[in-house]
Design an enzyme around this catalytic site. Sequence first.
Site, PDB file in Angstrom:
ATOM      1  N   SER A 197      24.527 -18.193 -14.402  1.00 36.42           N
ATOM      2  CA  SER A 197      25.785 -18.691 -13.838  1.00 36.42           C
ATOM      3  C   SER A 197      25.635 -18.859 -12.330  1.00 36.42           C
ATOM      4  CB  SER A 197      26.942 -17.766 -14.217  1.00 36.42           C
ATOM      5  OG  SER A 197      28.181 -18.375 -13.903  1.00 36.42           O
ATOM      6  N   GLU A 321      29.410 -24.233 -23.037  1.00 37.72           N
ATOM      7  CA  GLU A 321      29.656 -23.706 -21.689  1.00 37.72           C
ATOM      8  C   GLU A 321      31.135 -23.688 -21.337  1.00 37.72           C
ATOM      9  OE1 GLU A 321      27.731 -22.277 -19.687  1.00 37.72           O
ATOM     10  OE2 GLU A 321      25.683 -22.921 -20.013  1.00 37.72           O
ATOM     11  N   HIS A 425      29.526 -19.544 -22.359  1.00 42.35           N
ATOM     12  CA  HIS A 425      28.875 -19.188 -21.102  1.00 42.35           C
ATOM     13  C   HIS A 425      28.585 -17.696 -21.051  1.00 42.35           C
ATOM     14  CE1 HIS A 425      27.979 -19.914 -16.855  1.00 42.35           C
ATOM     15  NE2 HIS A 425      28.719 -18.875 -16.524  1.00 42.35           N
TER      16      HIS A 425
END
Length: 518
Positions: A197, A321, A425
């Site tokens: 991330s 995501e 994610h």
Amino acid sequence: MTSTLSVTDALTVTTASGSVRGAVRAGIRRWMGIPYAAAPVGQLRWHAPQPVEPWRGVRAATEPGAACPQQPHPFTGGISTRFAQSEDCLTLNVFSPFDADRLPVLVFIHGGAYRSGASGIPEYDGTALARRGVVVVTLSYRLGVFGSMDLRALNGDGIAFDANCTLRDQVAALQWVRDAIAGFGGDPGRVTIVGESSGGNAITTLLATPSARGLFQAAIAQSPHPQTAHRAEKKAPHAEMLAERLGVDRRHAAREMLRVPASRLLTVAAALDRDITAESPLVAAFSPTIDGDVLPEHPLIALRNGRAASVPLIIGTNRDEYSLFEHGRAPVIPNTEARVRQLVEGTDPAAWARIRVLYGERAGGGAARVADARRAWSIAGGDGVFRVPSIEVADAHAEAGNPTWMYRYDHASPTLRLTGLGAAHGTELPYLFGTFGTPVGRLVAGADAARVRRRIGNVLQGSWTGFVRDGVPAHRGWEWPRYETDRRRTLAIETVSRVLDDPDREARLAWSGVLYDY
């Protein structure tokens, strides 16, 4: 049997700053909370990290250091309210096998949207990875207003703040690894940086950071958002807005900012961040600054022009995501048609037309990608922020002649499928670290059969540590094919992993021609 004396010797390491004594857990040595730079407090707030003041005697290194002050962000790697917070947060942790001798080193940079997270949370325990024959380092760094805002517009009274404190912290930690890791059994000449991330964004940014050159020999970027770095003139207004909201005397803003309590800085800056994010997804208040010094140019531009570090690279994203951010009140990624349009404002009109068609524009007769329009535009935001920029990084890095591999993480446990999150994610992290017993690990992977957890974990841990060791993501003798722009071969990681050719072609073509306003 190992004697008590030899165990004690194996746990005591002398560094340039002083000696540290660690502990053993699950057969792996660990040192927690080692300072790699001086506490950035008082006059050092918003300044480049400074050397640690050496200490006498042996320092206990058995507890993780404090996290940088932060507000709860459950969707961006937030910490428990029980975890200590302090501006004195520049520490790292080392995990090493007992017989370590010049083993390759994996340095992990946590995510959290540059707002939250810490290296010492249980989800980032490096024990399972260290068991595979590498030395693992996890590091904390300054976050949010304390690290990734650019406050130089407030300079005065002989006080000159530095930009990119977050990035400078990460470089300082890598310098510590270069200078000290041999004492922990690691090889300073075989360092791989890994991040997820905003940690993945840190990886793509460090590739373009001159002061980081030579400090790592390979890189892995998990779910990065590579476009997130902005020109100084884009970020200068944020400093002015922060000073105004804090009510400091603008004539002596720098001096007064040093006196503002951390709790007030955190609260006011967090509200400002939410307002900036709600207004536009184009510029993030908490992000790297293209300052012409530490970061001379945008990382994507450096990559496209062959000026990034020439090291082997693994890069990839998760299939879904978008899902974690779909219902965010101040979304980290765009999740409506209007916000996606803002993301591509001023770009090629044909590109926007393609994006409208692909993601469900109904007014012009375009085909809807999914029934729910909000989900369609959330998917668009995920593709525009994470997936396609990552493909662009892989394209540029491979075309420059660098060994490149790409993956897409497709696995979702029954729980994640049932909740609609899918391969969201960050959901690969419990499998990578083998931290299935933590709250996040139980939530993400608890419904998986043990054999499924082992299989996915073996692919991630085996491939990552194989790459750290040999520069090739081999797992049990099986090697991924390298990524090239003719076929764009990508490893889809699932219960049965397989290689796909250009699996995200539709999104890649739709977003081609988009020119982000950095």
